[in-house]
Scaffold this motif. Sequence first.
Motif, PDB file in Angstrom:
ATOM      1  N   GLY A 193      -2.776  -1.738 -14.565  1.00 21.98           N
ATOM      2  CA  GLY A 193      -4.004  -0.629 -15.062  1.00 21.98           C
ATOM      3  C   GLY A 193      -5.423  -1.051 -14.291  1.00 21.98           C
ATOM      4  N   ARG A 194      -5.415  -2.411 -13.467  1.00 19.30           N
ATOM      5  CA  ARG A 194      -6.724  -2.915 -12.908  1.00 19.30           C
ATOM      6  C   ARG A 194      -6.680  -2.746 -11.627  1.00 19.30           C
ATOM      7  NH1 ARG A 194      -7.984  -8.464 -15.321  1.00 19.30           N
ATOM      8  NH2 ARG A 194      -9.754  -8.113 -14.131  1.00 19.30           N
ATOM      9  N   ILE A 195      -5.500  -2.058 -10.960  1.00 25.27           N
ATOM     10  CA  ILE A 195      -5.521  -1.650  -9.612  1.00 25.27           C
ATOM     11  C   ILE A 195      -5.380  -0.371  -9.168  1.00 25.27           C
ATOM     12  CG2 ILE A 195      -4.475  -3.890  -9.065  1.00 25.27           C
ATOM     13  CD1 ILE A 195      -1.661  -2.686  -8.864  1.00 25.27           C
ATOM     14  N   GLY A 196      -6.045  -0.163  -8.056  1.00 24.87           N
ATOM     15  CA  GLY A 196      -5.937   1.232  -7.307  1.00 24.87           C
ATOM     16  C   GLY A 196      -5.219   1.314  -5.911  1.00 24.87           C
ATOM     17  N   TYR A 197      -4.642   2.235  -5.566  1.00 23.39           N
ATOM     18  CA  TYR A 197      -3.819   1.928  -4.500  1.00 23.39           C
ATOM     19  C   TYR A 197      -4.160   3.312  -3.516  1.00 23.39           C
ATOM     20  CZ  TYR A 197       0.598   1.514  -1.549  1.00 23.39           C
ATOM     21  OH  TYR A 197       1.450   1.800  -0.449  1.00 23.39           O
ATOM     22  N   VAL A 198      -4.171   3.390  -2.060  1.00 22.50           N
ATOM     23  CA  VAL A 198      -4.147   4.438  -1.367  1.00 22.50           C
ATOM     24  C   VAL A 198      -3.102   4.022  -0.149  1.00 22.50           C
ATOM     25  CG1 VAL A 198      -5.130   5.838   0.307  1.00 22.50           C
ATOM     26  CG2 VAL A 198      -6.481   5.123  -1.924  1.00 22.50           C
ATOM     27  N   PRO A 199      -2.027   4.615  -0.230  1.00 23.17           N
ATOM     28  CA  PRO A 199      -0.949   4.167   0.753  1.00 23.17           C
ATOM     29  C   PRO A 199      -1.207   4.906   2.026  1.00 23.17           C
ATOM     30  CG  PRO A 199       0.066   5.814  -0.736  1.00 23.17           C
ATOM     31  CD  PRO A 199      -1.473   5.645  -1.117  1.00 23.17           C
ATOM     32  N   GLU A 200      -0.465   4.340   2.983  1.00 23.54           N
ATOM     33  CA  GLU A 200      -0.452   4.835   4.338  1.00 23.54           C
ATOM     34  C   GLU A 200      -0.146   6.313   4.320  1.00 23.54           C
ATOM     35  OE1 GLU A 200       0.439   3.790   8.985  1.00 23.54           O
ATOM     36  OE2 GLU A 200       1.506   2.714   7.285  1.00 23.54           O
ATOM     37  N   THR A 201       1.262   6.544   3.612  1.00 20.33           N
ATOM     38  CA  THR A 201       1.779   7.997   3.641  1.00 20.33           C
ATOM     39  C   THR A 201       2.000   8.032   2.157  1.00 20.33           C
ATOM     40  OG1 THR A 201       3.885   7.114   4.029  1.00 20.33           O
ATOM     41  CG2 THR A 201       2.687   8.004   5.948  1.00 20.33           C
TER      42      THR A 201
END
Length: 263
Positions: free
Chosen positions: A82-90
């Motif tokens: 709940g404390r992390i954000g993520y933008v994946p490569e795809t």
Amino acid sequence: MNSTSPSLAISIRNLRLNYGLKTILQGIDLDVPYGQVVGYIGPNGAGKSTTIKTMLGLVTTYSGTIELFGKDIAKGDLSFKGRIGYVPETAEMYDALTVREYLVFIAELYGIEKARADRKAKSLIHLFDLDVMYDARLSSLSKGMRQKVLLISSLLHNPDLLFLDEPLSGLDANSVMVVKDVLAELALHGKTIFYSSHIMDVVEKISDRILLLRSGQIVADDTFEALKEKLHEDSLEQIFNQITGFEEHVAIAREFVATVQEV
């Protein structure tokens, strides 16, 4: 950030991972304090995306210890997510949804009330100059527009730790400048950013610290300025080439063009 939080956002000890007989990560040790922007670079296949997915809890077949916010992620307490954000490569997105529906859905997963999620998403979409697309289906968006939506979705819940894997893919020059300044501003507010990219000039400009991964091992860990002085190079691209031993790019380019021009 909670004042009782430990001083390290990320702490890794002897991280190792194999896929079958192939070794991907070979004993990574790493400490990252809050508020630091880490540029994570390396050749294709070095293990960059695998490192990130392992820290996110998406890959669990590792040995060693990964602590986020002072807690071992293997111990079953998933509150760190709940404390992390993520933008994946795809990224796979729900193309049948509108931008509004998608962002509100993501925000609700993090416990944000629907009306507040809508207001927040709409404001962020406006800042990315996408107002006219707010009620358009994701399937109708260009690559750059989709990337903006992904970036917004990763930040809606105000995470303390942000993982970005090629986050500028498809963005126009103006949007790249905005995102770079957003990352700098987030760091000033105590957010920790783990940034993986092949775009060396951006990594060079935004990172407080640069990690270079080669064959599953960290072979350089320092500021850009310190690496410049140590290796007597002027750019991160030159530093990258020297450490990874890739010096054939000019010869390859010449041979490539000569082949193209063959009669």
